[in-house]
Design a protein around this motif. Structure first.
Motif, mmCIF file in Angstrom:
data_model
loop_
_atom_site.group_PDB
_atom_site.id
_atom_site.type_symbol
_atom_site.label_atom_id
_atom_site.label_comp_id
_atom_site.label_asym_id
_atom_site.label_seq_id
_atom_site.Cartn_x
_atom_site.Cartn_y
_atom_site.Cartn_z
ATOM 1 N N THR A 264 8.744 11.895 -11.626
ATOM 2 C CA THR A 264 9.934 12.794 -11.779
ATOM 3 C C THR A 264 10.643 12.762 -10.510
ATOM 4 N N PHE A 265 10.287 13.142 -9.525
ATOM 5 C CA PHE A 265 10.755 13.024 -8.051
ATOM 6 C C PHE A 265 11.670 11.883 -7.678
ATOM 7 N N ALA A 266 10.793 10.888 -8.281
ATOM 8 C CA ALA A 266 11.137 9.464 -7.631
ATOM 9 C C ALA A 266 12.551 9.130 -8.592
ATOM 10 N N ILE A 267 12.474 9.408 -9.870
ATOM 11 C CA ILE A 267 13.364 8.938 -10.858
ATOM 12 C C ILE A 267 14.743 9.840 -10.472
ATOM 13 N N TRP A 268 14.636 11.139 -10.162
ATOM 14 C CA TRP A 268 15.758 11.976 -9.938
ATOM 15 C C TRP A 268 16.316 11.401 -8.487
ATOM 16 N N LEU A 269 15.803 11.137 -7.653
ATOM 17 C CA LEU A 269 16.280 10.320 -6.352
ATOM 18 C C LEU A 269 17.012 9.025 -6.718
ATOM 19 N N ALA A 270 16.249 8.457 -7.384
ATOM 20 C CA ALA A 270 16.790 7.139 -7.885
ATOM 21 C C ALA A 270 18.115 7.177 -8.603
ATOM 22 N N GLN B 188 20.453 15.057 -5.565
ATOM 23 C CA GLN B 188 20.004 15.543 -4.228
ATOM 24 C C GLN B 188 18.547 15.947 -3.937
ATOM 25 N N LEU B 189 17.916 16.031 -2.879
ATOM 26 C CA LEU B 189 16.652 16.227 -2.760
ATOM 27 C C LEU B 189 16.062 17.518 -3.554
ATOM 28 N N ALA B 190 16.938 18.844 -3.394
ATOM 29 C CA ALA B 190 16.566 20.022 -3.779
ATOM 30 C C ALA B 190 16.353 19.881 -5.294
#
Length: 851
Positions: A460-466, A470-472
């Protein structure tokens, strides 16, 4: 200080019953069992989540020390206790032999001979000049200090009467119920502290978001940076204070490569706190759009999950009330007869053979036999029967039952784990800790669930960044996935329902010897009853007396005199009825048997009856062939045929060649049998009767109790050894339960898919089947079936909620529906939802208290 543990014989498997307080869910029990089973020599390991125990059976090369190390390595240390003894006068030559025998005491894990001195306490721990000082480590829950001292001194009797003196407290470890109460109290304290610390954080963070005026006030007074620092300090106190339990357990499990629910909470809260702390300390290192803090999420995660665990612990305590109440039934002291008089002693110090004096209104302390007095004993805790039972000299009394208004004295016959109450408690605890077949699926899922959730969180973290986030927000989505997916509800779904179902059953006098019997009983399609003693009283009684009243009274008196020395069941029925008639006629309060005349020249007529001389008169008692053999003209022929058609045995009484009376004898049907059969048939169960009587007699009983399809569901003429074959044939119809009295029905009880022993609650009945009904009411079978169905229905509801909850909310937390305009779930809401799911499962199981 050298530990000396005696070798175990590989031919005789040893057992350990260990207490493990670190188990919190079904995933924990799986890890405990796997850690033990991976040890060479371990035959079985069964963890009981609700009792926080594990039962291990092992042979060499496995050893107690190795098993304890395996549990420690797995992160689930066993609870052990130590007691130190001083044995004065024990020579060196005998020490090795004594230590070997002590190490063989059940529950003892290690024996250490002390050689040092503890100066800080001022107590000498060194060996006495002419003896030894031993420290015994034993498994908590497997033995008690008093039992240990007793066993140790039994060994020392053979060494010239040496005595072991215990140093320190001899109090037994707290019971599971007390441990549960202590855990709930600790969680309540932690939750209260976390709430006090979290409230300012929540107000500062959420108040500023939701109320613009409050945000402006903060900016104008303390400033945003100061607000963040205050939130960081309070949140840090939450994490290192009440939240340390998650860090202390979750992080080591993560480092071992075996993450569990505490790992998810620790990762989620630390991630939110760590990111926010970095923003607070180094704000310039982050883009302006990412300068947000989430201290309230980290604090609320801990607080809400503590709230959920507290509510869960309270609910578990309520679910375990049945066992706690049983344990509390045994008094702590008793009035015991000694040569010097009657003294008060702890119940733990009593042994078989002791004479106990019981006052009116007191509870029976241990199992025994009455030797003086008679009273009415309330056995509701044992049988569920609300009416007290009359007990007199020679009758059994059971520990935990309540004496009535008369004082009695009894001789102790069983103590400790051998008492009926202790065995019932052990039986129920074993059933509560059992794993149903349906639990196998849950275990497989929870075993891989936590690692899968961690991977989903990282994805989930990687997909959102991709996708350019933003980081938050990417971090918040990942934390939400991690928190909301804790498998607590899955792990609790089955065991908490079993705990509640078996506990409720115990309150109703229904004992499931194994938890899996709950599931299998709910699936039965056919229930076969043994007739005699199960659906009927179990011994013949006179049901009909035909003739003139005066003739009947005279005939019964003479017949009873002739039959008084016979042990035949029919003879007993005639004697009992005659004595009752004489008692009623004379208004006597004593034994009316004294009014019976003496019989002479008593002669058995093989297969026909009996002939005797009573008061100078020839008396013949028997069937029609007996009358024909004696050339006596029969009377009441039509009545006899009617009795036979009703399944009763006609018996004529003739005096001086003339028939005076016709008796109808039968084994009366229990008053509750018809209702029991009706309830089972209404539930869709095929009810079958197995009987050693003739087919016609068995069918007569079946018709009287309302059995359907008697020609198909009544099997008469079956000898005890043939019942198992009959059960095998019935299995072709589906899953079969057999209900017997637990005496001569053992083969059939074993052959059936579910064996149900009904009746007495004696040793034989308790050991005979998988389900034991502690009273002779056949309605208990219907109660057990209804309770098993209700428990399985409750389990299915819990499993559906647990799986559906995760399946529905994990995608939402990942943000899968964001393109549709739906917002994800914040970590704070995720923590609340996760806690609610566990509380929901436990609360749903509590509904079984009304089953």
């Amino acid at each position: 200080m050298e530990p000396r543990t005696p070798p175990r014989s590989p031919a005789h498997p040893s057992t350990l019953h260990l207490t493990i307080d670190a188990m919190h869910c079904g995933a924990c029990t799986g890890r405990v069992e796997r850690a033990l089973r991976d040890q060479d020599g371990v035959h079985s390991a069964a963890a009981n989540l609700m009792a926080r125990t594990v039962h291990v059976t092992y042979t060499a090369p496995a050893s107690p020390h190795a098993l304890l190390e395996a549990l420690e390595t797995a992160g689930y240390p066993a609870a052990t206790l130590k007691t130190r003894y001083v044995i004065d006068g024990l020579g060196d030559a005998a020490q090795d032999n004594i230590i070997a025998q002590i190490g063989a005491i059940a529950g003892v894990i290690e024996v250490v001979q002390s050689h040092d001195t503890d100066e800080s306490k001022g107590d000498s721990l060194s060996s006495p000049p002419n003896g030894a000082a031993l420290t015994l480590t034993y498994a908590q829950g497997m033995t008690s200090p008093r039992e240990l001292t007793r066993a140790l001194n039994d060994i020392l009797k053979d060494q010239g009467g040496l005595v072991a003196v215990a140093q320190g407290s001899q109090s037994p470890p707290p019971s599971p119920a007390l441990r549960q109460q202590a855990e709930a109290a600790q969680l309540a304290r932690d939750m209260a502290i976390a709430s006090v610390l979290t409230l300012p954080v929540f107000v500062l963070a959420m108040g500023a978001h939701m109320i613009p005026a409050f945000h402006h006030w903060i900016m104008a007074t303390m400033g945003e940076r100061t607000s963040w620092v205050i939130q960081m300090g309070l949140t840090a106190l939450v994490l290192i204070g009440p939240g340390r339990v998650f860090l202390r357990k979750g992080l080591p499990a993560l480092l071992r490569g075996a993450p569990e629910m505490n790992s998810l909470v620790a990762l989620g809260s630390l991630a939110a706190f760590g990111y926010s702390a970095c923003v607070t300390i180094l704000p310039d290192a982050f883009p302006i759009v990412s300068r947000g803090v989430y201290f309230e999420a980290a604090a609320m995660i801990v607080t809400l999950i503590l709230l959920g665990r507290w509510m869960e612990a309270r609910a578990k305590g309520q679910a375990g009330e049945a066992i706690a109440k049983l344990v509390e039934l045994t008094p702590q002291t008793a009035q015991v007869e000694r040569p010097s008089g009657v003294i008060t002693l702890p119940v733990d110090d009593l042994v078989a053979g002791d004479i106990v004096h019981l006052a009116a209104g007191e509870r029976v302390c241990l199992d025994g036999v009455i030797i003086d007095g008679d009273s009415w004993i309330d056995e509701a805790m044992l049988t569920g029967e609300p009416l007290p039972q009359r007990k007199t000299v020679g009758d059994q009394v059971t520990g935990g039952t309540l004496n009535g208004a008369s004082a009695i004295s009894f001789r102790v016959t069983a103590t400790g784990a051998q008492t009926v109450l202790a065995r019932i408690i052990a039986m129920v605890e074993s059933a509560q800790g059992a794993k149903l077949p349906v639990q196998a699926l849950v275990d497989r899922v929870t075993r891989v669930f936590v690692p899968t959730v961690i991977m989903l969180s990282l994805a989930t973290f990687a997909i959102w960044l991709a996708l350019g986030a933003q980081l938050a927000p990417a971090l918040i989505a990942a934390i939400s996935v991690m928190i909301i997916a804790c498998p607590c509800a899955m792990g609790l779904a089955t065991p908490v329902s079993i705990l509640m179902g078996t506990g409720r059953a115990a309150q109703k006098g229904l004992l499931f010897r194994r938890g899996d019997a709950l599931q299998r009983l709910s699936n039965v399609s056919t229930i076969a009853f043994d007739k005699t003693g199960t659906l009927t009283i179990g011994h013949p009684q006179i049901t009909d007396c035909i003739g003139e009243p005066a003739d009947i009274t005279s005939a019964l008196r003479l017949a009873a005199a002739a039959e008084s020395r016979s042990e035949h069941p029919l003879a007993r029925a005639i004697v009992d009825r005659a004595r009752q008639s004489l008692t009623d006629a004379q208004g006597a309060t004593g034994d009316a048997g004294a009014a019976l005349p003496r019989a002479r020249k008593v002669e058995a007529l093989a297969g026909m009856g009996l002939r005797a001389q009573v008061e100078g008169k020839t008396v013949v008692i028997g069937n029609r062939r007996a009358l024909e053999a004696e050339n006596i003209a029969p009377r009441f022929i039509e009545d006899a045929e009617r009795l036979a058609q009703a399944g009763k045995t006609p018996v004529w009484i003739a005096v001086e060649g003339e028939v005076l009376a016709l008796l109808g004898l039968a084994d009366p049907i229990k008053p509750e049998a018809r209702e029991a059969v009706q309830r089972l048939q209404d539930a869709g169960i095929t009810v079958t009767i197995l009987s050693g009587d003739l087919q016609a007699s068995a069918e007569a009983v079946a018709r009287e109790i309302g059995l359907k399809d008697t020609d198909r569901n009544v099997i008469g003429g079956v000898l005890p050894e043939g019942k198992a074959a009959a059960i095998t044939a019935l299995k072709e119809r589906g899953i079969v339960a057999f209900v017997g009295d637990g005496l001569n029905d053992a083969p059939a009880l074993a052959q059936a898919d579910i064996g149900i022993a009904i009746g007495t609650g004696t040793d034989i009945a308790i050991e005979a089947a998988e389900v034991v009904l502690m009273r002779g009411d056949p309605r208990g079978v219907a109660d057990a079936l209804a309770l098993s169905k209700a428990t399985m229905r409750n389990i299915r509801q819990n499993l559906f909620w647990a799986f559906a909850y995760n399946a529905a909310l994990i995608p939402v937390a990942m943000g899968a529906f964001t393109p549709l305009g739906l917002h994800g779930i914040s970590p704070m809401l995720a923590a609340g939802a996760m806690a609610f799911s566990s509380v929901f499962v436990v609360t749903n199981a509590l509904r079984l208290r009304a089953a």
